[in-house]
Each structure stands twice: as structure tokens, then as C-alpha cells.
Enzyme design. Structure first.
Site, PDB file in Angstrom:
ATOM      1  CG  HIS A 178      10.351  -8.199   8.064  1.00 26.25           C
ATOM      2  ND1 HIS A 178      10.706  -7.219   7.161  1.00 26.25           N
ATOM      3  CD2 HIS A 178      10.062  -7.550   9.219  1.00 26.25           C
ATOM      4  CE1 HIS A 178      10.628  -6.040   7.757  1.00 26.25           C
ATOM      5  NE2 HIS A 178      10.241  -6.213   9.002  1.00 26.25           N
TER       6      HIS A 178
ATOM      7  NE  ARG B  91       7.897  -2.512   4.392  1.00 23.93           N
ATOM      8  CZ  ARG B  91       6.961  -3.097   5.095  1.00 23.93           C
ATOM      9  NH1 ARG B  91       5.682  -2.904   4.788  1.00 23.93           N
ATOM     10  NH2 ARG B  91       7.256  -3.878   6.118  1.00 23.93           N
TER      11      ARG B  91
END
Length: 379
Positions: free
Chosen positions: A45, A66
């Protein structure tokens, strides 16, 4: 018997799963002789929280940040994802963002804490606190202010996409043995999409339960436990208590994590993998000489030593499989083979434990019966 322990790549320096995840299911499957698939595919990740000295180091900062516009900066103040993926930037797939951050760190453009910065403050403190209260709370525990200041992050080992070969009813290669969830392989290919891990567990967990009931409904008896085998395993796993001296298992585990991070991690090479295989064997020999003390009841050190044995077996499988994929595909990246090679790389890597204890590798062309690479290009 059903194996569904939840995987958990805790054999890396930075890892997202909790400490109780120790790859024990995958280790048991390998030692039992189950046929495994695509063990080189370990997903990282992009944004694990950096918390020096804490067992929660590597815990996730969700991708929604994000997706909402948070960006990544290196120590030079550069938004480096513009360089690696000018179109998608921080919204690129997990493998691309993780690999980009890792390369920045390896090039010396990381911060003193060892990672990069995740910045969300430009979205406005009220917006961040309203939409990401859990992430703000997680950061505040460690004196980070996500809504107003940069937060230190780095790629973190997250999910094992390889595992036991299963069919649509979760049968493994051994009679009477079923598998589901992260202990199984092949479901996610080379790059699991976010959220599909839970779907995997729910869908295949149900299929496995139904298949086991069906299996027993055919009159298949549940065999009695092998008493001699149980006694043999107790004696084998109790050996560390009989030794007067030996290495500390925590120290061996930490060296294994560093080894995997450096040589079997986000970006790999033939040289690094070859060295890693030799070093994993050396660490396995050290683990076999570990000394333990105290009672056998609720002995956490004993538990951690057994966890280490599983980590070593899985590390061995990952490293051996990775040497046989000479290309970059999904979560598997080779520094010496940086491109995806659909002409030669559309195969699966199968692995079993050989008589000498070492992995036996077999490559087979992938059965792309639902969609071909050219279909994806034209989609």
C-alpha cells in the site's frame, strides 16, 4: 479442514497488518505440500504511517485522501508523482505509487524519518476533519496533525495475492483440505484492487462453507487425529526449551524483515533475490537454534518463534517465485526487467515443497478465457 487465517505480510520492515498476522496459514499450506500459485505477488500500500519504534508503524492512511486531492512530497519539496505518472499522479494504482515512493527514498530524496510526506492541509482543515475523522484521530495519537501539517508515510506491505491453488469450490490440491481468503491465490492476479480483499473473504468463505457441507454430505468421514503425529510435532516445537544457549528469535525476525524489505520488496533484482535466498536459508538455520525459557502456557515468546518459522517459509516462497518472473507486472517489479512483457510473461508460477525442503517451481501459461490483454487495451 479449512485454512483461512488471513495471510498478513508482516515479514517486512513496514507492514500494515497487526502483529498477530504472521503468515501461519501460508506456512502450514506449504509444509503440508499444497500446490501454491503466484507467491511473488506481494501488494504494498502506498501510504503507511511512519511511527518510529511502534508496532503500529505501517498502519494505513486510506486511499480516499489521495483520491480527494492529497499529494506526496519528497525531501526536496517535489510532488514527484508528476514525474512517474503525469496524468494520474497520486491517483495511480497502488503498485505505481508504492514503487515511485520507494524509488524516491532509495535515491536519497526521502526525509530523515525514512519516508516521504503525505500532504492534505491544502484541502482545508474543516474538510479533512469532516471527511477523514478516523485518519485524523489515528494521526493525532502519534502527535501528527493531518488536517494542518504534512504526515510522514512510506509504502507498507499489505496483502498476499499469492497462496494456495483453489478451484471455484475452494478445494486445494490435497484431499479434504479447503482454503479461502488471503491464504488462497489466483483470485486477484498481479494487482488486487482496493476493497476486493473483503469481497474475497465473504464470497469464497461462503463457497468454502457450502463445499465442505457438500463434501461431508457425500459420506466422507472426518478422520481421527494422528496421535503419533501430534506427539512428534509437540516434541519438534518444544526443542527450544531444551537448549542451554541460542540466538534471540526477535533479532532473527528483525533481520529477516530488513532482508525482505531490501531484496524481496517493492523493487527486486536477480542479484538481490539470489542473495536473499541464501540469507533466508542462513536465518532459517539460526531460527532452528533459538533458545526459549519459561512455561509453555501463554508463552508469547514461543508464539513469536513459531511465527518466525512461518515468515521464513513464506519468505523463501516469495523469493524463489520472484526469480522466475523476469519482467515487471503488477505488484512484482524487477529493476533488471523494468517492462511488462505480455509476449513472454503471461504465465502463472506454481510452487510446491520438494523432498529437500526447497520450493519446486513450475510455470504454466495463464488461462485467459475471459479477457485477453488486447481486450483491455481496446476497452
Amino acid at each position: 479442514t479449512m485454512v483461512a487465517t488471513g495471510g498478513g505480510p508482516t515479514h517486512y520492515r513496514f507492514c500494515a497488518p497487526g502483529p498477530e498476522k504472521s503468515l501461519d496459514g501460508l506456512g502450514m499450506l506449504y509444509r503440508a505440500g499444497v500446490r501454491m500459485i503466484d507467491m511473488e505477488m506481494v501488494q504494498f500500500h502506498p501510504t503507511g504511517l511512519i511511527v518510529p519504534g511502534s508496532v503500529v508503524a505501517g498502519s494505513l492512511m486510506e486511499e480516499g485522501l489521495r483520491g480527494s486531492g492529497a499529494y506526496l512530497l519528497n525531501a526536496l519539496g517535489e510532488r514527484y508523482m508528476i514525474r512517474y505518472d503525469p496524468e494520474k499522479k497520486e491517483r495511480a494504482t497502488r503498485d505505481v505509487v508504492s514503487r515511485s515512493s520507494y524509488l524516491e527514498m532509495m535515491a536519497g530524496r526521502g526525509f530523515e524519518h525514512g519516508g516521504v510526506h503525505l500532504v492534505a492541509s491544502h484541502l482545508g482543515a474543516k474538510f479533512v476533519e469532516k471527511n477523514f475523522p478516523g485518519m485524523c484521530e489515528r494521526c493525532s495519537i502519534f502527535s501528527y496533525d493531518l488536517a494542518r501539517k504534512p504526515v510522514p508515510v512510506c509504502p507498507t506491505a499489505h496483502y498476499m495475492m499469492g497462496g494456495s491453488v483453489i478451484d471455484k469450490k475452494c478445494y486445494t490440491s490435497l484431499e479434504g483440505l479447503f482454503c479461502a481468503g488471503e491464504d488462497s491465490g489466483g483470485t486477484h492476479g498481479a494487482n488486487r484492487l482496493g476493497g476486493n480483499g473483503i469481497a474475497d473473504s465473504c464470497v469464497f468463505g461462503r463457497l468454502a462453507g457450502k463445499a465442505m457441507a457438500e463434501y461431508l454430505g457425500k459420506g466422507m468421514a472426518i478422520p481421527e487425529a494422528d496421535g503419533a503425529q501430534v506427539k512428534r510435532l509437540i516434541a519438534e516445537y518444544g526443542k527450544p526449551f531444551d537448549r542451554d544457549k541460542g540466538p534471540a528469535h526477535f533479532e532473527v525476525r528483525d533481520r529477516l524483515r530488513e532482508l525482505n524489505w531490501d531484496k524481496v520488496g517493492i523493487v527486486r533484482s536477480k542479484k538481490g533475490l539470489t542473495e536473499a535466498i541464501e540469507e533466508i536459508e542462513s536465518l532459517s538455520r539460526e531460527a532452528g537454534r533459538v533458545r526459549l525459557e519459561g512455561p509453555v502456557t501463554y508463552n508469547m515468546a514461543w508464539n513469536e518463534w513459531i511465527n518466525l518459522l512461518n515468515m521464513l517459509d513464506v519468505s523463501k516462497m516469495v523469493a524463489h517465485s520472484a526469480t522466475h518472473r523476469e519482467e515487471t507486472r503488477g505488484a512484482h517489479a524487477r529493476e533488471d526487467f523494468p517492462d511488462q512483457d505480455d509476449k513472454n510473461g503471461l504465465f502463472n508460477i506454481f510452487l510446491t515443497k520438494g523432498e529437500n525442503g526447497q520450493p519446486v517451481i513450475q510455470k504454466q501459461p495463464s488461462d485467459l478465457k475471459y479477457m485477453k490483454p488486447e481486450d483491455l487495451v481496446n476497452a
